[in-house]
Enzyme design. Structure first.
Site, PDB file in Angstrom:
ATOM      1  N   ASP A  93       0.863  -1.175   0.000  1.00  0.00           N
ATOM      2  CA  ASP A  93       0.000   0.000   0.000  1.00  0.00           C
ATOM      3  C   ASP A  93       0.904   1.231   0.000  1.00  0.00           C
ATOM      4  O   ASP A  93       1.954   1.237   0.647  1.00  0.00           O
ATOM      5  CB  ASP A  93      -0.881  -0.037   1.253  1.00  0.00           C
ATOM      6  CG  ASP A  93      -1.890   1.089   1.314  1.00  0.00           C
ATOM      7  OD1 ASP A  93      -1.834   1.991   0.458  1.00  0.00           O
ATOM      8  OD2 ASP A  93      -2.734   1.060   2.224  1.00  0.00           O
ATOM      9  N   ASP A 284      -7.835  -7.470   1.067  1.00  0.00           N
ATOM     10  CA  ASP A 284      -6.969  -7.576   2.247  1.00  0.00           C
ATOM     11  C   ASP A 284      -7.686  -6.951   3.427  1.00  0.00           C
ATOM     12  O   ASP A 284      -8.552  -6.076   3.252  1.00  0.00           O
ATOM     13  CB  ASP A 284      -5.648  -6.834   2.015  1.00  0.00           C
ATOM     14  CG  ASP A 284      -5.799  -5.328   2.271  1.00  0.00           C
ATOM     15  OD1 ASP A 284      -5.471  -4.885   3.382  1.00  0.00           O
ATOM     16  OD2 ASP A 284      -6.277  -4.620   1.365  1.00  0.00           O
ATOM     17  N   CYS A 322     -12.330 -27.785   8.565  1.00  0.00           N
ATOM     18  CA  CYS A 322     -11.112 -27.008   8.365  1.00  0.00           C
ATOM     19  C   CYS A 322      -9.868 -27.889   8.504  1.00  0.00           C
ATOM     20  O   CYS A 322      -9.815 -28.772   9.365  1.00  0.00           O
ATOM     21  CB  CYS A 322     -11.053 -25.858   9.370  1.00  0.00           C
ATOM     22  SG  CYS A 322      -9.625 -24.776   9.158  1.00  0.00           S
ATOM     23  N   CYS A 324      -6.742 -26.488   9.027  1.00  0.00           N
ATOM     24  CA  CYS A 324      -5.657 -25.679   9.571  1.00  0.00           C
ATOM     25  C   CYS A 324      -4.976 -26.392  10.739  1.00  0.00           C
ATOM     26  O   CYS A 324      -5.483 -27.368  11.283  1.00  0.00           O
ATOM     27  CB  CYS A 324      -6.161 -24.296  10.012  1.00  0.00           C
ATOM     28  SG  CYS A 324      -6.988 -24.271  11.620  1.00  0.00           S
ATOM     29  N   CYS A 327      -7.122 -26.692  13.942  1.00  0.00           N
ATOM     30  CA  CYS A 327      -8.223 -27.651  13.860  1.00  0.00           C
ATOM     31  C   CYS A 327      -7.724 -29.089  13.786  1.00  0.00           C
ATOM     32  O   CYS A 327      -8.403 -30.010  14.252  1.00  0.00           O
ATOM     33  CB  CYS A 327      -9.101 -27.335  12.652  1.00  0.00           C
ATOM     34  SG  CYS A 327     -10.093 -25.834  12.863  1.00  0.00           S
ATOM     35  N   HIS A 353      -6.313 -19.971  12.174  1.00  0.00           N
ATOM     36  CA  HIS A 353      -7.591 -20.543  11.746  1.00  0.00           C
ATOM     37  C   HIS A 353      -8.403 -19.546  10.928  1.00  0.00           C
ATOM     38  O   HIS A 353      -8.947 -19.885   9.871  1.00  0.00           O
ATOM     39  CB  HIS A 353      -8.414 -21.006  12.946  1.00  0.00           C
ATOM     40  CG  HIS A 353      -9.810 -21.370  12.568  1.00  0.00           C
ATOM     41  ND1 HIS A 353     -10.138 -22.562  11.974  1.00  0.00           N
ATOM     42  CD2 HIS A 353     -10.965 -20.653  12.613  1.00  0.00           C
ATOM     43  CE1 HIS A 353     -11.429 -22.583  11.697  1.00  0.00           C
ATOM     44  NE2 HIS A 353     -11.957 -21.434  12.070  1.00  0.00           N
TER      45      HIS A 353
END
Length: 386
Positions: A93, A284, A322, A324, A327, A353
């Protein structure tokens, strides 16, 4: 200017599309969610964690990196990728929003923005030209232009007009500065439709507040400049959902389809899906990690708050669908205990997560667009988040 963006499929019922944006550090599949590494770090996470959650591209910030550690420092250390040990893509940015948010510390002129550092009060000047230089020193894959942002909630139209006119003039200067910095484009299209990219890309920022006519004017002006893609700035700042959606359409309806569109600072799943439907490709936001540090978790069945007493003995993962790290390895009971005990590991695990939830949602969005079922996917998804 050729944009290394290849559209793979368009949804037959909406403006949603899926594609691939090629950068120096590889392909980015769109629609994409980009975690925010403002100061060369996504809060509580390492670069290895970001690879674990399937992040493709990160968002970092020129304003913050300019002040700390300094863009010359980054250049001497081999650039931002090497500095933070990240081998994926990075978009920076320009810092215009950060300067906007420091309204009591800055002064806008035709030359640029004079502002005081929030660290020590020292004075600094950002211009359209030196921001391009700073981004070059940072070494990011996608550079954005300096812009003038105003608050999108009930703005005066004459203020929005003035900000837009300044942004347009700065955009023209930034485009010229980019062409001097990158005089030869090293972008080659291969026979299979992919691209080989050897230089950083330039995205222009479209302003106009909540006024569709100004947004259209800004989009048409930016489309006339030599850029590789477009940023939709100045939204998700307090306007209504209807105002945001109308403003987005006023932009995407007047941009060439062959270049990617990036909505700056948008990260809640419902808002993302609404903008994908209107032809936006990149997003984002700090939201998923910020709410994780407050105990909020996103799941396929809706939101849950890990602080709630009902999770103290819950042996299920956060989300049974999930994949991840949190998880796969921990129960809701354990994560609830960590959070309630003030253990910092809870920030890391819940942040991992939530980001994986959004990258996995984008995977499902891309699949739905490919299959022509995006509209029904979106409707089913939103029912769980209302």
């Amino acid at each position: 200017m050729i944009s290394p963006f290849h559209i793979l499929k368009k949804d037959p019922q909406t403006k949603a599309r899926t594609g691939i944006l090629y950068t120096q550090h590889g392909p980015v599949q769109t629609p994409v969610f980009m975690p925010v590494a403002t100061q060369a770090s996504v809060k509580a996470l390492t670069s290895a964690d970001l690879r674990e959650v399937h992040a493709q591209c990160l968002l970092s910030n020129t304003y913050h990196l300019y002040l700390r550690p300094g863009t010359q420092t980054l250049k001497q250390l081999g650039g931002l990728h090497k500095f933070m040990k990240w081998d994926g893509s990075i978009l920076t940015d320009s810092g215009g929003f950060q300067v906007y948010s420091l309204s009591q510390f800055r002064k806008i002129s035709e030359e640029g923005v004079l502002f005081r550092s929030h660290h020590d009060g020292s004075k600094h000047l950002f211009t359209p030209e030196n921001v391009i230089q700073f981004e070059s020193e940072i070494g990011s894959d996608i550079w954005t232009m300096l812009d003038v942002c105003i608050h999108a909630k009930d703005p005066a139209k004459h203020d929005a007009r003035a900000a837009l006119e300044q942004t347009k003039r700065w955009a023209e200067r930034a485009a010229r500065a980019y062409q001097k910095t990158v005089p030869v484009q090293d972008i080659t299209r291969t026979e299979n439709g992919s691209y080989s990219v050897g230089n950083s890309l330039l995205f222009g920022i479209i302003q106009g507040a909540i006024f569709p006519d100004l947004r259209k004017e800004a989009a048409l002006h930016m489309a006339s400049l030599p850029t590789h893609g477009y940023c939709i700035g100045g939204l998700s700042l307090g306007e209504t959902a209807e105002q945001m959606n109308e403003s987005v359409l006023a932009v995407t309806d007047h941009l060439p389809e062959s270049k990617p569109r990036y909505f700056m600072g948008l990260g809640t799943p419902v808002e993302i899906l609404n903008c994908v439907e209107r032809g936006v490709d990149m997003f984002d936001c700090v939201w998923p990690t910020r709410v994780a540090r407050n105990g909020m978790v996103m799941t396929d069945e809706g939101r849950l708050n890990i602080k709630n007493a009902c999770f103290r003995l819950d042996e299920r993962p956060l989300d049974e669908h999930c994949d991840c790290f949190a998880c796969r390895n921990y129960t809701r009971a354990y994560l609830s205990h960590l959070f309630r005990s003030g253990e910092l590991a809870s920030h890391r695990l819940l942040s991992m997560h939530n980001i994986r939830f959004l990258t996995r949602t984008m995977e499902r969005v891309r699949a739905a667009i490919t299959e022509g079922t995006f509209k029904s996917f979106k409707e089913d998804f939103i029912k769980k988040y209302q």
